[in-house]
Every structure is written in structure tokens, then in C-alpha cells.
Write a protein that holds these residues in place. Structure first.
Motif, short mmCIF file in Angstrom:
data_model
loop_
_atom_site.label_atom_id
_atom_site.label_comp_id
_atom_site.label_asym_id
_atom_site.label_seq_id
_atom_site.Cartn_x
_atom_site.Cartn_y
_atom_site.Cartn_z
N THR A 211 -1.12 3.78 2.59
CA THR A 211 -1.32 4.37 1.26
C THR A 211 -1.02 5.87 1.30
O THR A 211 -0.34 6.41 0.43
N ILE B 83 -4.67 0.34 5.99
CA ILE B 83 -4.53 0.55 4.55
C ILE B 83 -4.43 2.04 4.23
O ILE B 83 -3.57 2.48 3.44
N CYS B 84 -5.31 2.84 4.83
CA CYS B 84 -5.27 4.29 4.60
C CYS B 84 -3.96 4.88 5.11
O CYS B 84 -3.37 5.77 4.46
N LEU C 33 1.46 1.59 -3.57
CA LEU C 33 0.21 2.03 -4.19
C LEU C 33 0.03 3.54 -4.03
O LEU C 33 -0.40 4.23 -4.96
N GLY C 34 0.37 4.06 -2.86
CA GLY C 34 0.28 5.50 -2.64
C GLY C 34 1.20 6.27 -3.57
O GLY C 34 0.82 7.32 -4.11
N HIS D 19 0.82 -1.21 0.00
CA HIS D 19 0.00 0.00 0.00
C HIS D 19 0.85 1.27 0.00
O HIS D 19 0.40 2.31 -0.47
N THR D 20 2.07 1.18 0.49
CA THR D 20 2.98 2.33 0.34
C THR D 20 3.32 2.55 -1.13
O THR D 20 3.31 3.68 -1.62
#
Length: 273
Positions: free
Chosen positions: A188, A184-185, A90-91, A87-88
Motif C-alpha cells: 500500500t 499489506i503496509c 489501493l495506495g 494494495h498497490t
């Protein structure tokens, strides 16, 4: 940052043209030829060449050693598919997509300018100064303060303020309402704002920032590089790619190698003379 009482500008331009520069006033000219300021710049240059530059080389060398030793970790699929890493990344990808859209890029630029000047202001307050004026816009921004030092001037280039605010907010949320969605937030957003800081810092530095010119370009560049390198090392250690203990050990090893190299070169020069 400029001298106390003068405007401190972070002019964010899309070209190297000096069309947004302020005219050179008599007061500004006196500041430029001030012998005390000249001596301070000379000391900063000496510090850059003798301390900061060797430290930068050693820091990079040590990081390369650590990354080489981390191959067994990064070659595992489970590492890349873990929630923090996936998710990092993905961000970071979300930021890339936003930068490709002109209207979103303008919004991101404005956010950078706000964060840049806000960091100046917070740094001035931390140094017990007062912020008298605060202005931001797509063409740049400035604050006016009664304090001036290299920390206030250069802080936006190594303090990722939006990333820190994001981590603080979601850390607090996770403390009271822990859930997978919050995690997740958190990661991300961390990837997004971390890449945001890296991208805009690299974008703005070549554009002749008064903040850096004021403190010496070489000194400012090396200091910014080292402090951002420290942030990168902390991130890599958090993800388990490197270890703090291993990095310190490799740093000392690289420093000894550099000292031996300098000693050998000095001995060679002495014999040749």
C-alpha cells in the motif's frame, strides 16, 4: 543545480509566473555567456537528438509490445485481486483522495519539497560534495553545495526517495517480523509513494525548474523520462506483467525497426535529390 558556490533552487510554484526568480546578477550573467558552458549545452543538445530521443521512442515502442503480449495475464481476475497488485492500487487511490483535500495537498507538497531537496543533498554527498545550506518551504527550497553536475541537479526527478525509504523500512521489518499485515503496509505504501513521485514530478516539471534549465530542457526531460521509464519497467516486471528478457528482446527489435526506417528514409531522400 547551479555552478559551484551558487544557490541551487528548486522553485515550486503554482503558476508560470516568474515572481520567485532571483535577479540576474553580474556573476550569473557571466555564467550564462561562458563559452565552456555554451559548448557543454551544445553537446547535450546533440546527445539528446542523436541518442536520448531515439532511445525514448524505442523504449516506449518496446513497452507497448510487451503490454500487448501481457493481455492474457492482466485479463485474469486473480491478477488484480492479488495482494501486491490490489494494495498497490489501493495506495494510489489513497494518494488521489489526499490530493483532493486542500490541507492534505499542502502537506504532500511540503513532503515533496523536503524529499526534492533531500535528494539533491544526498546526490551531492554521493559525488563527494559538501552541503552548506539546506532550506525547504511551501514556496520552494534550495541547497547550497560546492559540487554541480547533472546527476545532482536532476536526481529528484528520477529518484523516488520516499518510496525507496518506505521499501527499505518495511523490507527490514518483514525480514525480522514477517506477517500479512506487513506485506499489506509494504504494498500500500509502495503504491502511495510511487504515485506520489509520478504526480509531483509531472506537476513540477512544467514550472520552469532551474535544475532543468541549467542542463538544457530537452536533455533533462529526455533523461528524466528514460530513467523513470526504467523504474516503470522494473515495477511491471516485478508484478509479472512483462519480463526483463522479453522487454530486452522487444527493445532490440524496435531498435532494428527504427534503424531500417531511417535507412529507408535516407535512401528515399537520396533518390529524390
Amino acid at each position: 543545480m547551479s555552478a559551484p558556490g551558487l544557490l541551487s533552487r528548486a522553485q515550486l510554484r503554482t503558476s508560470y509566473l516568474d515572481e520567485g526568480s532571483l535577479p540576474l546578477t553580474a556573476e550569473s550573467a557571466r555564467e550564462l555567456i561562458n563559452p565552456v558552458r555554451g559548448m557543454a549545452r551544445a553537446w547535450r543538445l546533440l546527445l539528446s537528438l542523436v541518442v536520448l530521443l531515439p532511445l525514448s521512442v524505442v523504449a516506449v515502442f518496446a513497452l507497448m509490445i510487451q503490454i500487448y503480449h501481457a493481455r492474457p495475464v492482466v485479463e485474469l481476475a486473480s491478477f488484480w485481486l492479488s495482494v501486491p497488485v490490489w494494495h498497490t492500487l489501493l495506495g494510489g487511490f489513497v494518494l488521489l483522495v489526499c490530493l483532493l483535500r486542500r490541507e492534505l495537498r499542502a502537506v504532500l507538497l511540503f513532503l515533496y519539497v523536503v524529499g526534492h531537496e533531500l535528494t539533491h543533498a544526498v546526490a551531492a554527498l554521493l559525488c563527494l560534495g559538501k552541503v552548506r545550506r539546506f532550506r525547504v518551504g511551501l514556496d520552494g527550497g534550495f541547497i547550497e553545495t560546492n559540487k554541480a553536475n547533472f546527476f545532482i541537479a536532476l536526481s529528484p526527478y528520477f529518484v523516488p526517495i520516499w518510496m525507496l525509504l518506505w521499501l527499505l523500512i518495511f523490507w527490514l521489518i518483514n525480514e525480522f517480523h514477517p506477517s500479512d499485515e506487513v506485506q499489506i503496509c509494504l504494498y500500500t505504501g509502495f503504491g502511495f509513494w510511487c504515485c506520489f513521485h509520478i504526480y509531483w514530478t509531472l506537476w513540477v516539471i512544467p514550472r520552469e525548474q532551474p535544475d532543468m534549465i541549467e542542463n538544457g530542457v530537452l536533455f533533462s526531460s529526455l533523461l528524466i523520462f528514460l530513467l523513470n521509464m526504467g523504474m516503470l519497467i522494473a515495477v511491471l516486471a516485478f508484478f509479472g506483467i512483462i519480463t526483463a528478457e522479453g522487454y530486452c528482446s522487444d527493445f532490440l527489435y524496435a531498435a532494428r525497426r527504427m534503424m531500417h526506417t531511417f535507412a529507408d528514409v535516407g535512401e528515399l531522400l537520396r533518390r529524390s535529390l
